[in-house]
Structures are given as C-alpha cells and as structure tokens.
Design a protein around this motif. Structure first.
Motif, PDB file in Angstrom:
ATOM      1  N   PHE A 187       2.969   3.000   3.977  1.00 27.04           N
ATOM      2  CA  PHE A 187       4.288   3.713   4.798  1.00 27.04           C
ATOM      3  C   PHE A 187       4.315   3.255   6.187  1.00 27.04           C
TER       4      PHE A 187
ATOM      5  N   SER B 286       6.788  12.632   5.045  1.00 22.84           N
ATOM      6  CA  SER B 286       8.032  12.708   4.483  1.00 22.84           C
ATOM      7  C   SER B 286       7.965  12.362   2.820  1.00 22.84           C
TER       8      SER B 286
ATOM      9  N   SER C  86       3.487   4.577   8.994  1.00 25.66           N
ATOM     10  CA  SER C  86       3.303   5.587   9.925  1.00 25.66           C
ATOM     11  C   SER C  86       2.897   6.873   9.262  1.00 25.66           C
TER      12      SER C  86
ATOM     13  N   GLU D  75       4.373   9.835  10.001  1.00 25.66           N
ATOM     14  CA  GLU D  75       5.537  10.581   9.937  1.00 25.66           C
ATOM     15  C   GLU D  75       6.038  10.070   8.439  1.00 25.66           C
ATOM     16  N   ALA D  76       6.181   8.791   8.343  1.00 22.43           N
ATOM     17  CA  ALA D  76       6.813   8.264   7.091  1.00 22.43           C
ATOM     18  C   ALA D  76       6.076   8.682   5.871  1.00 22.43           C
TER      19      ALA D  76
ATOM     20  N   GLU E  36       6.265  -3.783  10.640  1.00 21.79           N
ATOM     21  CA  GLU E  36       7.261  -3.658   9.644  1.00 21.79           C
ATOM     22  C   GLU E  36       7.266  -4.928   8.682  1.00 21.79           C
TER      23      GLU E  36
END
Length: 383
Positions: free
Chosen positions: A42, A50, A44, A46-47, A314
């Motif tokens: 993902f 989630s 990170s 943070e991602a 990315e």
C-alpha cells in the motif's frame, strides 16, 4: 530509490510517519512480516491502516479488528520520551544495520542508551543461566577481548553467561536485547545491570510496548533480536533444551556464524553446545577463533544494498485487483497446518505472486494464518 549517500546515512521518519508506523505494528494481527507486506503493497502505513478492516473482512474474520489509535501511539511515544528512550525505524541511521536484513525484522525498535553500539559489528554471546564459575569467567574473557577488537557484544540480559558478557563489555559497548518492554527487565534482579548498560557505553533494545511483562513465548522473539543484530553467535554452556540453542538455530537460519565452546560430556550444561559442535558449529576456545572467522564479514559495507522494508514509489507499484473468491478458495485449500514455502504455494495454485501475497495478508489479518521462520506459512488450526 535514495542515492548512496542518503542510504548510508539512513532516512529519518517524520513524526507523522512514526505515529502511523507505531499504530500499524500495535494493531491486531500485524507482526513484522505483515507490516512489511502491508507497506510494500500500500506504500505507507497510513494507507495500510485504512485498509485493515476491509482486508480482515475479506480474509474471513467476523470480528472487528482492533486498530491502535493516534492517541495510543502518541501516549507510547511520550512514555518513551519520559523514560529517556526513543523509537527507531528500520530505515533510520540508528537502527542496527545487520538486523535490517533479517527476515521479518522489527519495523520499530524502542532504544535507550548509546546508539553508537549499532554502528559497530556485533557478536552475540549466550549460554546457561545456571552457569559454572569457569563458564562465566570464559564468557567475560571472550566478551572483553572481542569488545576490545572493535565489536559490540549483544546478549539477552539473563543470569549467568548473558550477565557476564554484558558486564565485561560495558566499556567497549554492549547491547541488551529484551523480551519485555524497556521498563520491564527480566530477571528483575538485573535491573541494576541494565541501568549500568544504558548509562555507560551500552544500549537496550526491545520491540515490545512499554509496560509489557515478558512471557515465556516472548523469549524466542528476544533470541531472534540477538541473532539478527549479531554477525555471529557464541554459545557457552547450553543444556539440551536451552533457549540458547534457539538463538543458535535462528542465527544459522539468518546466515550468521554459530560458534560453540566445548565442554565436559559429564556436565549437562554442555550437552547442547557439544551437540552444536557435532552439527558444524565453529569450535571456540579463544577469542581468536571468533575474530578470525568474522573478519571477512565485518569488512562488508552494511549499506551496500537498500535497507529492508523500503516501500516502492507510487510509480513502481502496480495496481493489483482484489482477488476473486475462487482465488481465495484455491489458496486456502492449498494450505494446511504444515508450514510451506510461499513459492510452493504460488506454483501449486498457479496464481500471480501479487495475488498470493494479498490473500495471505487477508488471512493473516483475519487471524487465519501462521507465519514461521524462513518465510514459511501455514493455515491456523481449525480452518
């Protein structure tokens, strides 16, 4: 990818990243290997945070997965600060360099003391808690000589051999790997030794939360830290079922050298070390045995390859569609209680590697997967 100079110096986490990393590793069913796969997939923490509820649901869990909150992470960081400690991420300069390349290395380590120890090549010295006088004397001599040769000494803060090795290397640099939180030394009577370590030229490290009292199953985790930090591990006086043999096995699996000090066949404390020698451990009777074997390894540039767990950019990540129910069914049917290599799972199911890794993540977060040393996996019992 960072340039060579950035990699040599490491890359510091931002405060926001450190909080997200701590939240992720403290959430349900997220161990070091799962953390690595989540970050790699993902991009990170943070991602990944989630996505945890959705991944857990897709893995078959019917229960709500607990995700550590921002407040919880901030409180733990503040507890560390008040304790005089800090959390260091796997790509940061103070993270022990040899540990970076361990399979499923801890993404965050709590540290207190002098981080210069991490810049030195390390040698592990472990052995019997109920050590003999000659055993503790030899451990101290070995630790002193190896420390004076420019190595740090890493051990587990236990009674006997561990304590002797730590005390003898207080001036040259010693690392105490702990099974509980940094504020929960075991055994408790070694608290004074621990304070000598971090107030002198030493360092204490742990991957467990503050306030965590060590349990029996936490000590193999501690042994894994010793094996991962060190280039080689010396075993002195280990019984047939000693925890020191677990450290030796983990060291061998990680590609580290294993040394053993021969002992009397009449002394049960030496049964394990003598067995190691029969199985190929390096005979050790002087510090020169260790230093000569490790000399070629200690010259290797530890930053000659990227730190583990470095997420792709990315542009490097490709979109991977959610696996189908048929894909999940095929993979679950291929697994069982016996640990297998992931490459074998990929070949057996003929699924794309990215799909296999994503389904394994789903199963892991749902509590349906067991991970084993060497990157092996098995289905949790009852599935």
């Amino acid at each position: 990818m960072p340039d060579d100079s950035a990699r040599r110096n490491g890359i510091a986490l931002t405060d926001r990243q450190r909080i997200s990393w701590l939240r992720l590793i403290r959430s349900d069913n997220v161990g070091p290997a799962t953390f690595r796969d989540l970050i790699n997939h993902f991009g990170s923490a943070e991602a990944a945070l989630s996505m945890l509820p959705e991944l857990s649901r897709r893995g078959g869990s019917t229960r709500h997965i607990r995700i550590a909150s921002v407040d919880e992470a901030e409180r733990e960081l503040e507890t560390a600060r008040r304790f005089g400690a800090r959390f260091v991420g796997i790509g940061e300069p103070d993270y022990p360099y040899a540990l970076r390349n361990l399979d499923a290395a801890p993404p965050l380590l709590a540290m207190k003391g002098h981080s210069h120890c991490c810049a030195l090549p390390a040698v592990g010295i472990v052995g019997s808690r109920n050590a003999s006088i000659s055993g503790t004397k030899f451990a101290a001599r070995l630790a002193r000589d190896i420390g004076q040769a420019g190595y740090s000494i890493v051990s587990g803060l236990a009674r006997g051999i561990d304590a002797a090795a730590h005390r003898a290397s207080l001036q040259s640099g010693t690392i105490a790997a702990m099974a509980g939180g940094l504020d929960c030394p075991y055994p408790p009577e070694n608290r004074d030794l621990l304070e000598e370590i971090w107030s002198g030229q030493g360092l204490a490290i742990s991957e467990m939360p503050f306030g965590w009292e060590p349990r029996a199953r936490d000590f193999p985790r501690r042994n894994r830290l010793i094996a991962g930090v060190a280039l080689g591990v010396v075993v002195i006086e280990a019984a047939a079922r000693s925890g020191s043999l677990i450290t030796a096995r983990l060291a061998a699996q990680a590609g580290r050298l294993v040394f053993a000090v021969p002992g009397s066949p009449l002394d049960p404390r030496c049964e394990g070390t003598n067995a190691l020698l029969k199985n190929g451990a390096i005979v050790t009777t002087t510090s020169a045995d260790v230093l000569e074997a490790l000399a070629p390894l200690s010259q290797i540039d530890p930053f000659s390859r990227p730190a583990a767990n470095e997420p792709p950019t990315e542009s490097e990540r490709e979109f991977i569609p959610s696996p189908s129910d048929q894909d999940r069914s095929s993979l679950v049917q291929a697994l069982g209680p016996t640990p297998v290599e992931i490459d074998d799972v990929i070949r057996h199911t003929a699924l794309a590697p990215q799909t296999v890794y994503l389904i394994l993540l789903e199963l892991d977060l749902a509590g349906r997967l067991h991970r084993h040393p060497g990157g092996l996996v098995s289905l949790a019992m009852g599935e």
